[in-house]
Design a protein around this motif. Structure first.
Motif, mmCIF file in Angstrom:
data_model
loop_
_atom_site.group_PDB
_atom_site.id
_atom_site.type_symbol
_atom_site.label_atom_id
_atom_site.label_comp_id
_atom_site.label_asym_id
_atom_site.label_seq_id
_atom_site.Cartn_x
_atom_site.Cartn_y
_atom_site.Cartn_z
ATOM 1 N N LYS A 1 3.910 14.669 -7.112
ATOM 2 C CA LYS A 1 3.304 15.512 -6.080
ATOM 3 C C LYS A 1 3.909 14.836 -5.027
ATOM 4 N N GLY A 2 5.493 14.578 -5.344
ATOM 5 C CA GLY A 2 6.443 15.346 -3.980
ATOM 6 C C GLY A 2 6.975 15.786 -3.602
ATOM 7 N N GLY A 3 6.122 16.176 -2.549
ATOM 8 C CA GLY A 3 7.078 17.584 -1.694
ATOM 9 C C GLY A 3 5.571 18.499 -1.577
ATOM 10 N N GLU A 4 4.180 17.580 -1.677
ATOM 11 C CA GLU A 4 2.744 18.240 -1.478
ATOM 12 C C GLU A 4 2.586 17.516 -1.170
ATOM 13 N N SER B 1 0.512 -0.761 -0.031
ATOM 14 C CA SER B 1 0.259 0.093 0.068
ATOM 15 C C SER B 1 0.680 1.726 0.041
ATOM 16 N N ALA B 2 1.669 1.633 0.831
ATOM 17 C CA ALA B 2 2.534 2.296 0.851
ATOM 18 C C ALA B 2 3.832 1.998 0.223
ATOM 19 N N LEU B 3 4.517 2.084 -0.768
ATOM 20 C CA LEU B 3 5.033 1.986 -2.074
ATOM 21 C C LEU B 3 3.950 2.348 -3.209
ATOM 22 N N GLY B 4 2.839 1.597 -3.528
ATOM 23 C CA GLY B 4 2.256 1.930 -4.234
ATOM 24 C C GLY B 4 1.650 3.551 -3.852
ATOM 25 N N ALA B 5 1.306 3.819 -3.412
ATOM 26 C CA ALA B 5 0.827 5.364 -2.859
ATOM 27 C C ALA B 5 2.725 6.408 -2.768
ATOM 28 N N ALA B 6 3.095 5.781 -3.109
ATOM 29 C CA ALA B 6 4.758 6.782 -3.154
ATOM 30 C C ALA B 6 4.711 6.863 -4.493
ATOM 31 N N ASN B 7 4.663 5.134 -5.193
ATOM 32 C CA ASN B 7 4.915 5.277 -6.797
ATOM 33 C C ASN B 7 3.575 6.455 -7.475
ATOM 34 N N GLY B 8 2.373 6.326 -6.495
ATOM 35 C CA GLY B 8 1.469 6.780 -7.556
ATOM 36 C C GLY B 8 1.672 8.916 -7.315
#
Length: 184
Positions: free
Chosen positions: A106-109, A93-100
């Motif tokens: 949206k990195g940093g946002e 779940s976390a890996l997928g969310a981060a990849n999304g």
């Protein structure tokens, strides 16, 4: 119980700097799994307690598939441009969310909190895609499991709650030896 406590802690950390009137959601594996259900419960309890103005959106279930979790993130951010964060209740779940987050630019946002401490999550912490993870203590889990089984088999009392410990990992502490020892 530990899952609830540490996920409350995670949600408090997540919202210490985003302010209210924004939204978050939980990326989870499947309903009905006690550990991930408790993590979700703890996250939501932490939000309700610390950030009552933050809207918790509907939980997204990904059947332990990080590609599904990434696609779900895309759909959630498209319909909720005020999205401030996502909590990944397990590794995929976390890996997928981060990849999304990365795919959406949206990195940093959008803040990502993970539950698990596999090397891939640590790499995403170091790259800035994941803001923090809650690391389990596998030695304590195994140790207390054996001690509890032995106590039960020998007729000794078993406490109703046994904490197995957790550690919060961030970019600021993940390389410290006392923290890094929990990476698997």
């Amino acid at each position: 119980f530990d899952n609830v406590v540490c996920c409350c802690l995670g949600s408090c950390a997540l919202f210490s700097d985003i302010g209210g009137h924004r939204s978050v959601y939980v990326s989870n594996v499947n309903p009905g799994i006690s550990t991930t259900d408790q993590r979700e419960e703890g996250f939501k309890a932490g939000i309700a307690e610390t950030c009552p103005d933050v809207q918790v959106l509907e939980t997204q279930y990904n059947e332990d598939d990080s590609a599904t979790a990434a696609a779900q993130f895309q759909a959630v951010i498209a319909s909720n441009p005020d999205l401030a964060g996502v909590f990944g209740a397990n590794l995929f779940s976390a890996l997928g969310a981060a990849n999304g987050v990365e795919a959406a630019g949206k990195g940093g946002e959008v803040t990502v909190i993970a539950f698990d401490d596999q090397q891939s999550i640590v790499d995403q912490i170091k790259s800035g895609l994941v803001d923090m993870t809650i690391a389990q203590h596998p030695f304590e889990i195994g140790y207390y499991g054996v001690i509890t089984a032995y106590a039960h088999l020998t007729g000794n009392p078993v406490p109703p709650h046994i904490g197995t410990g957790y550690t919060v990992m961030t970019a600021d502490n993940v390389d410290q030896p006392e923290i890094a020892k929990f990476i698997y």
